[in-house]
Design a protein around this motif. Structure first.
Motif, PDB file in Angstrom:
ATOM      1  N   ASN A  95     -59.478  47.711  86.746  1.00  0.00           N
ATOM      2  CA  ASN A  95     -58.026  47.587  86.638  1.00  0.00           C
ATOM      3  C   ASN A  95     -57.605  47.097  85.264  1.00  0.00           C
ATOM      4  OD1 ASN A  95     -57.545  48.495  89.212  1.00  0.00           O
ATOM      5  ND2 ASN A  95     -57.560  46.446  90.126  1.00  0.00           N
ATOM      6  N   GLU A  96     -58.351  46.118  84.733  1.00  0.00           N
ATOM      7  CA  GLU A  96     -58.015  45.586  83.417  1.00  0.00           C
ATOM      8  C   GLU A  96     -58.292  46.612  82.324  1.00  0.00           C
ATOM      9  OE1 GLU A  96     -59.156  43.869  85.840  1.00  0.00           O
ATOM     10  OE2 GLU A  96     -57.679  42.263  85.983  1.00  0.00           O
ATOM     11  N   PHE A  97     -59.308  47.440  82.504  1.00  0.00           N
ATOM     12  CA  PHE A  97     -59.570  48.497  81.531  1.00  0.00           C
ATOM     13  C   PHE A  97     -58.364  49.437  81.443  1.00  0.00           C
ATOM     14  CE2 PHE A  97     -64.431  48.299  82.422  1.00  0.00           C
ATOM     15  CZ  PHE A  97     -64.510  47.131  81.686  1.00  0.00           C
ATOM     16  N   LYS A  98     -57.762  49.735  82.596  1.00  0.00           N
ATOM     17  CA  LYS A  98     -56.626  50.658  82.624  1.00  0.00           C
ATOM     18  C   LYS A  98     -55.433  50.102  81.853  1.00  0.00           C
ATOM     19  CE  LYS A  98     -57.894  52.553  87.147  1.00  0.00           C
ATOM     20  NZ  LYS A  98     -57.531  52.634  88.580  1.00  0.00           N
ATOM     21  N   VAL A  99     -55.261  48.768  81.884  1.00  0.00           N
ATOM     22  CA  VAL A  99     -54.139  48.140  81.190  1.00  0.00           C
ATOM     23  C   VAL A  99     -54.205  48.412  79.693  1.00  0.00           C
ATOM     24  CG1 VAL A  99     -53.057  45.925  80.622  1.00  0.00           C
ATOM     25  CG2 VAL A  99     -53.891  46.343  82.934  1.00  0.00           C
ATOM     26  N   LEU A 100     -55.423  48.527  79.165  1.00  0.00           N
ATOM     27  CA  LEU A 100     -55.588  48.750  77.731  1.00  0.00           C
ATOM     28  C   LEU A 100     -54.886  50.026  77.277  1.00  0.00           C
ATOM     29  CD1 LEU A 100     -59.382  47.885  77.306  1.00  0.00           C
ATOM     30  CD2 LEU A 100     -57.443  46.510  76.552  1.00  0.00           C
ATOM     31  N   SER A 101     -55.005  51.079  78.078  1.00  0.00           N
ATOM     32  CA  SER A 101     -54.449  52.369  77.671  1.00  0.00           C
ATOM     33  C   SER A 101     -52.997  52.543  78.087  1.00  0.00           C
ATOM     34  CB  SER A 101     -55.289  53.505  78.268  1.00  0.00           C
ATOM     35  OG  SER A 101     -55.329  53.401  79.674  1.00  0.00           O
ATOM     36  N   SER A 102     -52.513  51.711  79.025  1.00  0.00           N
ATOM     37  CA  SER A 102     -51.135  51.864  79.497  1.00  0.00           C
ATOM     38  C   SER A 102     -50.138  51.027  78.699  1.00  0.00           C
ATOM     39  CB  SER A 102     -51.047  51.478  80.977  1.00  0.00           C
ATOM     40  OG  SER A 102     -51.401  50.115  81.156  1.00  0.00           O
ATOM     41  N   ALA A 103     -50.635  50.148  77.808  1.00  0.00           N
ATOM     42  CA  ALA A 103     -49.741  49.310  77.014  1.00  0.00           C
ATOM     43  C   ALA A 103     -48.914  50.169  76.060  1.00  0.00           C
ATOM     44  CB  ALA A 103     -50.551  48.284  76.224  1.00  0.00           C
ATOM     45  N   LEU A 104     -47.663  49.723  75.785  1.00  0.00           N
ATOM     46  CA  LEU A 104     -46.788  50.471  74.878  1.00  0.00           C
ATOM     47  C   LEU A 104     -47.398  50.562  73.483  1.00  0.00           C
ATOM     48  CD1 LEU A 104     -43.276  49.087  75.910  1.00  0.00           C
ATOM     49  CD2 LEU A 104     -44.261  51.334  76.420  1.00  0.00           C
ATOM     50  N   ASN A 105     -47.984  49.450  73.037  1.00  0.00           N
ATOM     51  CA  ASN A 105     -48.683  49.429  71.753  1.00  0.00           C
ATOM     52  C   ASN A 105     -50.134  49.049  72.025  1.00  0.00           C
ATOM     53  OD1 ASN A 105     -46.477  49.912  69.841  1.00  0.00           O
ATOM     54  ND2 ASN A 105     -45.685  47.969  70.635  1.00  0.00           N
ATOM     55  N   PRO A 106     -50.953  50.021  72.413  1.00  0.00           N
ATOM     56  CA  PRO A 106     -52.328  49.705  72.798  1.00  0.00           C
ATOM     57  C   PRO A 106     -53.102  49.081  71.644  1.00  0.00           C
ATOM     58  CG  PRO A 106     -52.046  52.065  72.513  1.00  0.00           C
ATOM     59  CD  PRO A 106     -50.686  51.460  72.460  1.00  0.00           C
ATOM     60  N   PRO A 107     -54.082  48.241  71.962  1.00  0.00           N
ATOM     61  CA  PRO A 107     -54.877  47.600  70.911  1.00  0.00           C
ATOM     62  C   PRO A 107     -55.675  48.626  70.120  1.00  0.00           C
ATOM     63  CG  PRO A 107     -55.885  47.259  73.057  1.00  0.00           C
ATOM     64  CD  PRO A 107     -54.544  47.872  73.310  1.00  0.00           C
ATOM     65  N   THR A 108     -55.946  48.284  68.875  1.00  0.00           N
ATOM     66  CA  THR A 108     -56.762  49.171  68.036  1.00  0.00           C
ATOM     67  C   THR A 108     -58.219  48.733  68.007  1.00  0.00           C
ATOM     68  OG1 THR A 108     -56.273  47.858  66.058  1.00  0.00           O
ATOM     69  CG2 THR A 108     -54.795  49.706  66.565  1.00  0.00           C
ATOM     70  N   ALA A 109     -58.488  47.527  68.526  1.00  0.00           N
ATOM     71  CA  ALA A 109     -59.866  47.024  68.567  1.00  0.00           C
ATOM     72  C   ALA A 109     -60.058  46.221  69.843  1.00  0.00           C
ATOM     73  CB  ALA A 109     -60.174  46.164  67.347  1.00  0.00           C
ATOM     74  N   LEU A 110     -61.264  46.293  70.388  1.00  0.00           N
ATOM     75  CA  LEU A 110     -61.578  45.593  71.632  1.00  0.00           C
ATOM     76  C   LEU A 110     -62.823  44.743  71.449  1.00  0.00           C
ATOM     77  CD1 LEU A 110     -61.376  45.009  74.676  1.00  0.00           C
ATOM     78  CD2 LEU A 110     -62.658  47.129  75.071  1.00  0.00           C
ATOM     79  N   LEU A 111     -62.697  43.485  71.851  1.00  0.00           N
ATOM     80  CA  LEU A 111     -63.816  42.553  71.880  1.00  0.00           C
ATOM     81  C   LEU A 111     -64.236  42.412  73.341  1.00  0.00           C
ATOM     82  CD1 LEU A 111     -65.675  40.326  70.829  1.00  0.00           C
ATOM     83  CD2 LEU A 111     -63.705  38.816  70.667  1.00  0.00           C
ATOM     84  N   LEU A 112     -65.426  42.883  73.664  1.00  0.00           N
ATOM     85  CA  LEU A 112     -65.914  42.892  75.041  1.00  0.00           C
ATOM     86  C   LEU A 112     -66.796  41.667  75.257  1.00  0.00           C
ATOM     87  CD1 LEU A 112     -65.455  44.910  77.355  1.00  0.00           C
ATOM     88  CD2 LEU A 112     -67.616  46.005  76.734  1.00  0.00           C
ATOM     89  N   GLY A 113     -66.417  40.820  76.219  1.00  0.00           N
ATOM     90  CA  GLY A 113     -67.025  39.500  76.344  1.00  0.00           C
ATOM     91  C   GLY A 113     -68.333  39.427  77.089  1.00  0.00           C
TER      92      GLY A 113
END
Length: 363
Positions: free
Chosen positions: A255-273
Motif C-alpha cells: 500500500n505504501e509503495f502505491k502512495v509513491l506513484s499516486s502523489a501529485l509531485n512524486p519523489p525523484t529518489a527513494l531511500l529503502l530502509g
C-alpha cells in the motif's frame, strides 16, 4: 575538574590505541619495520606524549606490539602473537536468536558477523562457542561462568524481552557486550545509524534530488526511531520537504509503495530502509515498469546479494558486519581485562556504494 580532565585523557589515548589495534589486526602495519615514533604519533594525533605512551603500552600488554631498545616499536607477527598473548585462552560465548552455526545462518549479515568474529578468534587463539538465546537457562549460564567454562558473553539479535536476562548476568558479574543494542551499563558495539541516514540523504541531495522518500520499518525498535529522527533532521538542514516519509510493515508493504506513484509531485529518489524491503519493492516496481534511475533513483540501507546482482545493481549504504564482529570480540576482551568501562559504546560507520540505480533527477 580532575574527573573531567581524566575523561579527556582517556578518550585521546583510546583513539590512538583503537587505530593502531585495528591496523595491526587488519595486517596494515608490517612487522618488518617500526611503527611511527612517539613524537610522530604525538604530532599526527595531536595528543600528549603521556597519552601516546599509554596507548602503546596497552598494546604491548595485549601482545600486539613489542619495544626494541634503540630500534623502535614493532608489530608482533601473528604466529608469535599467539605465544606472547597472555590472554590466549580466552573463552567467549556468543548468544544469538538468529541461527546455530553448522545448521542455518539466517542471512548473509549474520554470516559476515560470525566470519569477522571467527577470524579474530582464530588469530588470537581464543575459543568461540555459540548458543541460541531461546535455549539458554540463566541458572545454567551463570553456573558455567562460575565454573570458568567461559569468560564473557557477546549478544546479537536481542530484544527488550532479553533485558531481564542481561541484567541478571550483570548482577552475577558476567562481562557482556551487546551488538546493535543500547542498555545502561552494558558495553555495546553498534552501527552508526544516524550517520547512515545523514550521509545517504546528503548523497542524494548532491545529485540534485529535492523530493526524497524514505520507507522505514514500523517496528518499535530504537534503531528505526533513530533513522527516522536522522531523516527529518537531514531534510531540515538541507531545506528539503518532508512529505515522503512512510513507516510500513515488513509483511504488508505494498500500500505504501502505491502512495509513491499516486502523489501529485512524486519523489525523484527513494531511500529503502532495509534489505528485507528490497524484494517486494522490486517486484512492485517491475509490475509498474519503473526504471532505475530513469524514473526514480533507488538506494537501500544494507547491502545484499540481490542488490549486487539486480539489473541495474542497487546503490546501498553498506554495514560492515565483519568489522562489527571483530570490534565486539575486541571490546569483550578489553572489558574482561579491565581496559574498557561498563557501558562504554563503540560506534562503527559504513560506506555508500554507488551503483547504477542512482542518477540525476528526472526532468
Amino acid at each position: 575538574m580532575q574527573t573531567f580532565q581524566r575523561n579527556i585523557e582517556d578518550k585521546v589515548y583510546k583513539a590512538l590505541e583503537d587505530d593502531l589495534r585495528e591496523n595491526i589486526l587488519k595486517g596494515l602495519l608490517s612487522p618488518d619495520k617500526p611503527i611511527l615514533t612517539e613524537p610522530e604519533l604525538e604530532v599526527k594525533y595531536k595528543i600528549s606524549r603521556k597519552s601516546v605512551r599509554k596507548a602503546i603500552q596497552n598494546l604491548c600488554d595485549e601482545g600486539l606490539l613489542k619495544k626494541t631498545q634503540g630500534k623502535g616499536t614493532f608489530v608482533i607477527p601473528p604466529a608469535d602473537r599467539l605465544k606472547t598473548n597472555s590472554r590466549k585462552n580466552l573463552k567467549i560465548l556468543f548468544l544469538t536468536s538468529a541461527f546455530i552455526p553448522g545448521e542455518k545462518i539466517s542471512s548473509e549479515y549474520e554470516e559476515a558477523l560470525v566470519s569477522g568474529m571467527s577470524e579474530l578468534a582464530y588469530r588470537m587463539n581464543w575459543q568461540l562457542s555459540f548458543s541460541l538465546i531461546d535455549n539458554l537457562s540463566i541458572r545454567d549460564i551463570t553456573s558455567q561462568y562460575k565454573d570458568s567454562k567461559f569468560d564473557g558473553i557477546i549478544w546479537d539479535n536481542t530484544h527488550s524481552s532479553h533485558n531481564k536476562i542481561i541484567s541478571s548476568f550483570m548482577g552475577n558479574g558476567i562481562p557482556q557486550v551487546l551488538i546493535d543494542r543500547y542498555l545502561n551499563n552494558v558495553c555495546s558495539v553498534y552501527f552508526d545509524h544516524h550517520t547512515e541516514i545523514t550521509d545517504t540523504v546528503s548523497f542524494l541531495a548532491s545529485l540534485g534530488h529535492k523530493r526524497i522518500a524514505f520507507i522505514n520499518s514500523d517496528s518499535g525498535e530504537i534503531v528505526y526511531k533513530e533513522r527516522e529522527d536522522a531523516f527529518f533532521s537531514s531534510l531540515k538542514n538541507l531545506n528539503l520537504k518532508n512529505d515522503y516519509y512512510f513507516r510500513i510493515s515488513h509483511l504488508k508493504p505494498f500500500n505504501e509503495f502505491k502512495v509513491l506513484s499516486s502523489a501529485l509531485n512524486p519523489p525523484t529518489a527513494l531511500l529503502l530502509g532495509g534489505h528485507s524491503f528490497l524484494p517486494p519493492f522490486l517486484a512492485w516496481a517491475g509490475s509498474r515498469k519503473l526504471r532505475f534511475p530513469e524514473d526514480i533513483s533507488l538506494i537501500c540501507l544494507d547491502d545484499s546479494w540481490l542488490a549486487k546482482t539486480n539489473n541495474p545493481p542497487i546503490s546501498v549504504y553498506a554495514e560492515p558486519r565483519n568489522e562489527i564482529g571483530k570490534q565486539a570480540l575486541t571490546a569483550l576482551e578489553r572489558l574482561i581485562n579491565g581496559q574498557m568501562r561498563p557501558g562504554e559504546q563503540i560506534r562503527i560507520k559504513g560506506d555508500i556504494i554507488a551503483r547504477k540505480s542512482c542518477g540525476l533527477p528526472k526532468k
